[in-house]
Design an enzyme around this catalytic site. Sequence first.
Site, PDB file in Angstrom:
ATOM      1  N   GLU A  46      10.166   2.017 -56.794  1.00 45.22           N
ATOM      2  CA  GLU A  46       9.621   3.263 -57.944  1.00 45.22           C
ATOM      3  C   GLU A  46      10.527   4.129 -57.680  1.00 45.22           C
ATOM      4  O   GLU A  46      10.811   4.898 -56.861  1.00 45.22           O
ATOM      5  CB  GLU A  46       8.108   3.326 -56.791  1.00 45.22           C
ATOM      6  CG  GLU A  46       7.142   4.251 -57.934  1.00 45.22           C
ATOM      7  CD  GLU A  46       6.119   4.958 -57.591  1.00 45.22           C
ATOM      8  OE1 GLU A  46       5.271   4.984 -58.352  1.00 45.22           O
ATOM      9  OE2 GLU A  46       5.762   4.259 -56.378  1.00 45.22           O
ATOM     10  N   LYS A 116       2.570   1.561 -65.344  1.00 45.07           N
ATOM     11  CA  LYS A 116       1.495   1.203 -64.099  1.00 45.07           C
ATOM     12  C   LYS A 116       0.488   1.486 -64.620  1.00 45.07           C
ATOM     13  O   LYS A 116      -0.184   2.645 -65.251  1.00 45.07           O
ATOM     14  CB  LYS A 116       2.001   2.742 -63.465  1.00 45.07           C
ATOM     15  CG  LYS A 116       1.245   2.474 -61.470  1.00 45.07           C
ATOM     16  CD  LYS A 116       2.158   3.336 -61.275  1.00 45.07           C
ATOM     17  CE  LYS A 116       1.418   3.734 -59.573  1.00 45.07           C
ATOM     18  NZ  LYS A 116       2.053   4.596 -59.063  1.00 45.07           N
ATOM     19  N   CYS A 161       3.259   0.177 -57.244  1.00 43.04           N
ATOM     20  CA  CYS A 161       2.194   1.292 -55.855  1.00 43.04           C
ATOM     21  C   CYS A 161       0.833   0.721 -55.916  1.00 43.04           C
ATOM     22  O   CYS A 161       0.856  -0.030 -55.405  1.00 43.04           O
ATOM     23  CB  CYS A 161       3.204   2.497 -55.724  1.00 43.04           C
ATOM     24  SG  CYS A 161       3.428   2.950 -54.150  1.00 43.04           S
TER      25      CYS A 161
END
Length: 284
Positions: A46, A116, A161
Site C-alpha cells: 500500500e 479502498k 489494509c
Amino acid sequence: MSNKLTLALLQLPVGNDVAINVRRAADSIRQLKVDNSQLQLAILPESFNAPYGQDHFPKFAEKVPEGPTCQALSQLASDLGIYIIGGSIVEREGDQLYNTCTVWAPDGTLIGKHRKIHLFTMNIEPANAGGVAFDEAAVLTAGSELTVVQIGQQKVGIGICHDKRFEELARIYRNMGCTMLVYPSAFCICQGPMHWELLQRARATDNQLFVVTCSPARDNMSGYVAYGHSMVVNPWAQVQREAGEGCEFIVEEIDFDIVEQVRRQIPIFKQRRTEVYAKARVDL
C-alpha cells in the site's frame, strides 16, 4: 495443469520521490524475475510510490490509468509477462481522491481497480502522550465496489489494509469463488503486534483460503510508521512465510490444492445455516 502459483512480495522502503520509488519497485521486480524464472505474480505495498499520510495524499495523487505510476506498472507487466498487484497509490478523479490498488495482466492490461472500501480511522488515546490519531476519510473518498480478478486459474479478491478488518467483505469474496485474498497494507505499528497476524489468520480460517499481505518496509523516522511483516497465510490459518521489518523480498509458491483439501476435510461452507441466520433479521 498445475494448480500452483509463484508470487513475490516486495516489502520496499518508501521515500519522498515518486520516480525513485517507482523505479526501485520496477528494478526489484525485474531482478526477482531474472532470479526466479517461474515468477508469475508480483505484489507491492500500500502507498508504495509515495509516503502515506493525510498531508501527502493530495500532493502525490495521480490519474488511473493515465498517470506515470500506472503506465510504469503496465509496461513492466508486459515486459516481464507477469501479473502485478500494484499495491496502492492515491488516485485523483475530478475533485475526489481514492486509495486505489491496480492489477495488471501479463499483456499490460488493467484488469482490476480496487478503491479502498473501508477508510482507516483511529484514535488510540491519549493522542498527545504517545497515542495515535489518523483519519483517511478527512482527505479520501471511500470506494464502493468489490474487486475480483482472475490470476491464472484462480479468482483473487482484493482489499487494502483496513479492508481486512471486515469479515463481511472476505466472506463475500469467498462466496464469489475466491481462493486467495490480497491486501496491500501499510498497517500502523501501534496495531501491528496486536492485530496484524491475528486478522490474516482469522480471514484465512473463516474462509479457508490463502491470505496475502504486503507492507512497506518500516521507517521509524517517518511520520507514519508501517509495521512490516509482509505475510502469506495458508487455508489452515498457518503462517507460511513472514518478512521482518526492513526491506525484504519473499518469493513463495502457493499450492491451491490446499484450498480444496481444507474445505473438503472441514466442510464449514456446506454446514452454514443461512436459514437460521436469516431468522435473526439482524441489520448486517
